[in-house]
Design an enzyme around this catalytic site. Structure first.
Site, PDB file in Angstrom:
ATOM      1  N   ALA A  63      -6.379  -2.237 -11.377  1.00 13.15           N
ATOM      2  CA  ALA A  63      -7.674  -1.597 -11.135  1.00 13.15           C
ATOM      3  C   ALA A  63      -8.163  -1.074 -12.477  1.00 13.15           C
ATOM      4  O   ALA A  63      -7.395  -0.970 -13.435  1.00 13.15           O
ATOM      5  CB  ALA A  63      -7.494  -0.458 -10.145  1.00 13.15           C
ATOM      6  N   GLY A 102      -3.226  -3.433  -9.267  1.00  8.05           N
ATOM      7  CA  GLY A 102      -4.199  -4.061  -8.370  1.00  8.05           C
ATOM      8  C   GLY A 102      -4.283  -5.557  -8.567  1.00  8.05           C
ATOM      9  O   GLY A 102      -4.657  -6.286  -7.653  1.00  8.05           O
ATOM     10  N   GLU A 105      -1.588  -6.886  -6.483  1.00  9.36           N
ATOM     11  CA  GLU A 105      -1.978  -6.640  -5.087  1.00  9.36           C
ATOM     12  C   GLU A 105      -3.034  -7.639  -4.629  1.00  9.36           C
ATOM     13  O   GLU A 105      -3.013  -8.111  -3.498  1.00  9.36           O
ATOM     14  CB  GLU A 105      -2.476  -5.202  -4.921  1.00  9.36           C
ATOM     15  CG  GLU A 105      -1.344  -4.195  -5.065  1.00  9.36           C
ATOM     16  CD  GLU A 105      -1.840  -2.769  -5.073  1.00  9.36           C
ATOM     17  OE1 GLU A 105      -2.700  -2.435  -5.917  1.00  9.36           O
ATOM     18  OE2 GLU A 105      -1.380  -1.975  -4.236  1.00  9.36           O
ATOM     19  N   GLU A 125       1.974   1.436 -11.260  1.00  6.14           N
ATOM     20  CA  GLU A 125       1.163   2.606 -10.945  1.00  6.14           C
ATOM     21  C   GLU A 125       1.929   3.929 -11.099  1.00  6.14           C
ATOM     22  O   GLU A 125       1.354   4.951 -11.445  1.00  6.14           O
ATOM     23  CB  GLU A 125       0.618   2.518  -9.526  1.00  6.14           C
ATOM     24  CG  GLU A 125      -0.478   1.473  -9.344  1.00  6.14           C
ATOM     25  CD  GLU A 125       0.043   0.092  -9.016  1.00  6.14           C
ATOM     26  OE1 GLU A 125       1.233  -0.191  -9.316  1.00  6.14           O
ATOM     27  OE2 GLU A 125      -0.723  -0.723  -8.487  1.00  6.14           O
TER      28      GLU A 125
HETATM   29  N1  T1G Z   1      -8.043  -0.319 -16.721  1.00  3.78           N
HETATM   30  C1  T1G Z   1      -8.908  -0.074 -17.724  1.00  3.78           C
HETATM   31  N2  T1G Z   1      -8.645  -0.383 -19.026  1.00  3.78           N
HETATM   32  C2  T1G Z   1      -7.455  -0.948 -19.298  1.00  3.78           C
HETATM   33  C3  T1G Z   1      -6.495  -1.232 -18.291  1.00  3.78           C
HETATM   34  C4  T1G Z   1      -6.841  -0.890 -16.945  1.00  3.78           C
HETATM   35  N3  T1G Z   1      -6.026  -1.147 -15.941  1.00  3.78           N
HETATM   36  N4  T1G Z   1      -5.426  -1.800 -18.902  1.00  3.78           N
HETATM   37  C5  T1G Z   1      -5.690  -1.870 -20.204  1.00  3.78           C
HETATM   38  N5  T1G Z   1      -6.915  -1.372 -20.450  1.00  3.78           N
HETATM   39  C6  T1G Z   1      -7.575  -1.296 -21.746  1.00  3.78           C
HETATM   40  C7  T1G Z   1      -6.839  -0.400 -22.712  1.00  3.78           C
HETATM   41  O1  T1G Z   1      -7.225   0.947 -22.542  1.00  3.78           O
HETATM   42  C8  T1G Z   1      -7.288  -0.975 -24.044  1.00  3.78           C
HETATM   43  O2  T1G Z   1      -8.615  -0.508 -24.250  1.00  3.78           O
HETATM   44  C9  T1G Z   1      -7.406  -2.472 -23.769  1.00  3.78           C
HETATM   45  O3  T1G Z   1      -7.532  -2.593 -22.338  1.00  3.78           O
HETATM   46  C10 T1G Z   1      -6.181  -3.250 -24.218  1.00  3.78           C
HETATM   47  O4  T1G Z   1      -5.060  -2.598 -23.606  1.00  3.78           O
HETATM   48  C11 T1G Z   1      -5.187   0.037  -7.017  1.00  3.78           C
HETATM   49  C12 T1G Z   1      -4.339   2.022  -8.630  1.00  3.78           C
HETATM   50  C13 T1G Z   1      -2.096  -4.991 -19.557  1.00  3.78           C
HETATM   51  C14 T1G Z   1       0.176  -4.659 -20.573  1.00  3.78           C
HETATM   52  O5  T1G Z   1      -1.200   0.281 -15.246  1.00  3.78           O
HETATM   53  O6  T1G Z   1      -0.138  -1.942 -19.208  1.00  3.78           O
HETATM   54  O7  T1G Z   1      -4.117  -1.004 -10.389  1.00  3.78           O
HETATM   55  O8  T1G Z   1      -8.174   0.798 -26.357  1.00  3.78           O
HETATM   56  O9  T1G Z   1      -3.980  -1.922 -25.778  1.00  3.78           O
HETATM   57  O10 T1G Z   1      -0.972  -3.734 -25.499  1.00  3.78           O
HETATM   58  O11 T1G Z   1      -2.870  -0.109  -6.896  1.00  3.78           O
HETATM   59  O12 T1G Z   1      -2.943  -2.700 -21.146  1.00  3.78           O
HETATM   60  O13 T1G Z   1      -9.011  -1.573 -26.467  1.00  3.78           O
HETATM   61  O14 T1G Z   1     -10.510   0.266 -25.608  1.00  3.78           O
HETATM   62  O15 T1G Z   1      -2.749  -1.740 -23.579  1.00  3.78           O
HETATM   63  O16 T1G Z   1      -1.929  -6.021 -24.826  1.00  3.78           O
HETATM   64  C15 T1G Z   1      -2.347  -0.539 -12.920  1.00  3.78           C
HETATM   65  C16 T1G Z   1      -2.221  -0.921 -17.637  1.00  3.78           C
HETATM   66  C17 T1G Z   1      -3.627   0.202 -12.916  1.00  3.78           C
HETATM   67  C18 T1G Z   1      -1.679  -1.701 -16.456  1.00  3.78           C
HETATM   68  C19 T1G Z   1      -1.828  -5.049 -22.012  1.00  3.78           C
HETATM   69  N6  T1G Z   1      -2.236  -1.345 -14.129  1.00  3.78           N
HETATM   70  N7  T1G Z   1      -2.371  -1.764 -18.823  1.00  3.78           N
HETATM   71  O17 T1G Z   1      -1.239  -4.362 -23.094  1.00  3.78           O
HETATM   72  O18 T1G Z   1      -3.281  -4.015 -24.566  1.00  3.78           O
HETATM   73  S1  T1G Z   1      -3.778   1.256 -11.515  1.00  3.78           S
HETATM   74  C20 T1G Z   1      -1.678  -0.830 -15.232  1.00  3.78           C
HETATM   75  C21 T1G Z   1      -1.285  -2.156 -19.543  1.00  3.78           C
HETATM   76  C22 T1G Z   1      -3.910   0.161 -10.224  1.00  3.78           C
HETATM   77  C23 T1G Z   1      -3.940  -0.242  -7.808  1.00  3.78           C
HETATM   78  C24 T1G Z   1      -3.675   0.727  -8.881  1.00  3.78           C
HETATM   79  C25 T1G Z   1      -1.584  -2.895 -20.795  1.00  3.78           C
HETATM   80  C26 T1G Z   1      -1.329  -4.412 -20.713  1.00  3.78           C
HETATM   81  P1  T1G Z   1      -9.125  -0.230 -25.770  1.00  3.78           P
HETATM   82  P2  T1G Z   1      -3.708  -2.464 -24.432  1.00  3.78           P
HETATM   83  P3  T1G Z   1      -1.810  -4.579 -24.588  1.00  3.78           P
END
Ligand code: T1G
Length: 692
Positions: A63, A102, A105, A125
């Site tokens: 998400a 998400g 999911e 999450e």
């Molecule tokens: N939402 C918004 N922005 C995100 C994002 C996300 N989920 N993931 C990464 N970004 C942005 C990050 O801030 C950065 O922005 C850019 O993308 C590159 O990220 C309903 C509630 C995928 C392994 O927890 O683990 O789904 O600084 O530097 O090192 O059940 O990003 O460039 O402006 O980290 O190559 C669950 C979080 C969400 C995954 C890539 N998902 N992301 O790593 O790049 S909650 C996560 C990561 C959810 C549902 C629930 C990593 C990555 P900027 P980066 P990277």
């Protein structure tokens, strides 16, 4: 369709492609066109199957975290998955990169999942203080079983494609050509015909007989949760998948999610997620980073060996330099032993161990560092020794090589001045064990070139470190605030608190251990040596060291460690020593409460953080939070000292600092002007710019 969602036809198969750089987060501007596409394709007679794929480097990574805390814009993820599960024709998720949260999911809403061989799949999450809120806690167990789902969801650790195939999470793994392979897979499913059961309808892997084992594992994780709510909620929601009908379990998941997402702990952990990325944004994007092909490390002791491993683990060839062959061989043997332990534990393969060891070259000749692009010294923590090393490096290192000191405290400007190339000198302050601890304080000296700084920040992330750029002062950010946190520890002991009482307050707060247990673990002699070098004293700790009680390594320190045990036991000798020293100083012990301990340890540390911001030693308050969470175990559920100050109330903190300042006259309690500004503006960043 839209810029973010497109539909192409490949025969009877419709391919829906999400394109929302950089990680295909399920933002509203993706969800809306995606929902339209799925409804249309579901009912489109000419479409026999649907593939959901992503453009760019990864399948949906979750998400959109930036949307949390704001009103949800429909359709939400659950609504999209609900529509997906009404599709009678085969639906296939084509997964590459990292299908997370998400994103996974969404894929679980499909009948089938196929993955690229290098793909990773996970529900992280919990690391954001949440639980999978799109049905992941009730669908994943239906594919992989409740115990595997519990482990994946509570750890938040992704699994690879092969493991996912073996677990039943994916139906096929392909080496390349993923989308075409997914279309082929979908066509095969069409040819097979029959009806396709969505994941929600597959209860075969849910076994009530697993509940005893499940509850045992949940009991274990509860002991390690240290006050974090999300892991417990994750476990509860997965348990509901076993014990409740699907719809009730899904509704319960939604309630648990709603509570967590609105809570302080998730706000704190989401703050840390973005803070970590903000800290790494150093140097304009157009700065050309220097090429780092080979790394030199000077010193093969605990720190040098760990640093060398950190780079080798990141795939860099390392030249490890020592003064004598004997010291060098001892260092290399320790490194080999460390890898062997990881292999024995099953966390490293024999092949990877061999590959990493092959990256090491040992030498006792500075000339062998001439081909290194980055050289890190980890020699004795004394300025004269460091200057000698840098003088010799200056003579042998190639032009443009970055010369880094691992000093914890010393003045990097002074070290840089001992070379003819101060623009190439900076600090890389690793935390022990350097191959394990995530935090890397990158010390920007006055003359450090911007491209050198940007190079090492990027390099830090490549080797899995969490970089924070800090300025030059005694102890930089972490150790300087650690000194402030510990400045009252001895006074608290002399006034009546015991080491175990103070440590208990810290563990109740969520720290992995308190300051006295930490001191015993690290070795009291380290602090003793630093105090002597600075002409400082700590009555109790100095006396213990003079008597040879350095902590765990000598079997006693603030605590006793019977027969080599690492479990601390109260030390009557220390309690007697404290009583004697208090009497000598005319201090009558009194009962000291937990609140006072917090006020006299954590509040001074926040105050020091404010001073660090005023002096621009740290660029932003959230950098300080990243230092403390990744270098010292500050509880993630409290977001770091500066974020927690907001939760605690800056006004309250100022009031209590004023109280202790009046009572003790100690500077450590004198509120920094910035702190008073933050109390007015309510935000660190705005106030910092006003004072800077
Ligand atoms: N939402 C918004 N922005 C995100 C994002 C996300 N989920 N993931 C990464 N970004 C942005 C990050 O801030 C950065 O922005 C850019 O993308 C590159 O990220 C309903 C509630 C995928 C392994 O927890 O683990 O789904 O600084 O530097 O090192 O059940 O990003 O460039 O402006 O980290 O190559 C669950 C979080 C969400 C995954 C890539 N998902 N992301 O790593 O790049 S909650 C996560 C990561 C959810 C549902 C629930 C990593 C990555 P900027 P980066 P990277």
């Amino acid at each position: 369709m839209s810029n973010f969602v497109s539909v192409a036809r490949d025969g009877g198969v419709a391919v829906v492609t999400i394109d929302n750089p950089p990680v295909n987060a399920l933002s509203f501007h993706v969800r809306e066109p995606l929902m339209h596409a799925l409804v249309w394709l579901r009912d489109e007679p000419g479409v026999a199957a649907i593939v959901i794929a992503c453009a760019g480097r990864t399948f949906v990574a979750g998400a959109d975290i930036t949307e949390f805390g704001k009103p949800v814009q429909q359709p939400d993820l659950r609504a999209i998955i609900a529509v997906l599960e009404t599709v009678a024709k085969p639906t296939v998720a084509a997964i590459h990169g990292t299908a997370l949260g998400g994103g996974l999911e969404l894929a679980l809403g499909c009948h089938f999942r196929v993955a690229d061989a290098a793909a990773k799949l996970g529900l992280p999450e919990v690391k954001l203080g949440l639980l999978p809120g799109g049905g992941g806690t009730v669908r994943l167990p239906r594919l992989v079983g409740a115990l595997k789902a519990l482990s994946m969801i509570v750890s938040g650790t992704p699994i690879g494609a092969a493991e996912a195939l073996a677990a039943g999470l994916v139906d096929a793994v392909f080496e390349g050509g993923l989308t075409a392979q997914a279309v082929g897979f979908a066509s095969e499913m069409v040819d097979k015909g029959g009806s396709f059961t969505p994941v929600r309808g597959r209860d075969g892997r849910l076994d009530q007989a697993e509940l005893p084992e499940f509850d045992t594992q949940v009991g274990e994780l509860a002991k390690k949760a240290r006050g974090l709510e999300a892991p417990i909620a994750c476990a509860q929601s997965v348990r509901n998948a076993i014990t409740l009908p699907f719809k009730e379990a899904l509704a319960a998941e939604r309630e648990l999610f709603a509570k967590l997402v609105a809570g302080d702990q998730s706000r704190a952990q989401r703050h840390l997620f973005f803070a970590e990325r903000e800290a790494a944004k150093v140097g304009a994007k157009d700065i050309v980073r220097r090429k780092i092909a080979r790394v030199g490390v000077i010193g093969a002791g605990t720190m040098g060996g760990g640093i060398a491993m950190a780079f080798a683990n990141g795939g860099f060839p390392v030249t490890l330099l020592e003064t004598t062959q004997e010291a060098l061989q001892r260092g290399l043997a320790t490194i080999e032993k460390n890898y062997a332990v990881s292999v024995a534990r099953g966390s490293l393969s024999e092949d990877t161990k061999r590959q990493r060891l092959d990256l090491f070259k040992g030498s006792t000749d500075y000339g062998d560092l001439a081909d290194c692009d980055l050289i890190v010294e980890a020699v004795f923590e004394e300025m004269a020794v460091k200057k000698d090393v840098f003088g010799r490096l200056d003579a042998v290192a190639k032009p443009g090589a970055i010369l880094a000191t691992n000093t914890s405290y010393l003045d990097v400007n002074e070290i840089a001045a001992s070379t003819s190339r101060p623009q190439d000198v900076l600090g890389l302050h690793f935390f022990s064990p350097a191959n394990v601890m995530k935090l890397l304080e990158i010390v920007r000296a006055e003359k450090t070139a911007p491209d050198a700084l940007a190079t090492v920040v990027e390099l830090a992330r490549r080797i899995g470190k969490v970089p924070v750029v800090v300025g030059v002062c005694h102890g930089f950010v972490g150790n300087r605030m650690l000194a402030a946190r510990g400045s009252e520890s001895e006074a608290l002991l002399l006034e009546g608190a015991t080491p175990q009482q103070i440590d208990q307050v810290f563990t109740d707060f969520g720290w992995p251990m308190g300051p006295f247990q930490m001191g015993d673990l690290a070795g009291l002699d380290i602090g003793w040596r630093n105090r002597k070098a600075r002409g400082q004293t700590a009555i109790i700790a100095d006396t213990l060291c003079e008597q040879g009680h350095f902590g765990q390594k000598t079997g006693s320190g603030f605590y006793r460690y019977e027969n080599g045990s690492r479990t601390p036991a109260p030390n009557p000798q220390v309690e007697a020593l404290i009583r004697d020293k208090a009497a000598e100083n005319g201090i009558a012990p009194r009962a000291i409460g937990a609140e006072e301990i917090i006020e006299r340890t954590l509040y001074p540390m926040i105050n020091e953080g404010a001073k660090i911001l005023e002096e621009k030693i740290a660029a932003r308050a959230s950098d300080i939070d990243i230092v403390w969470v990744n270098g010292y175990g500050f509880p993630v559920g409290k977001g770091g000292p500066m974020f927690w100050a907001g939760l605690e109330g800056v006004d309250k903190i100022i009031g209590r600092l004023d109280h202790w300042h009046e009572r003790t006259g100690k500077d450590v309690f004198k509120p920094a002007p910035l702190l008073r500004q933050v109390a007015e503006t309510g935000a660190w960043e705005g106030a910092t710019s006003q004072t800077a």
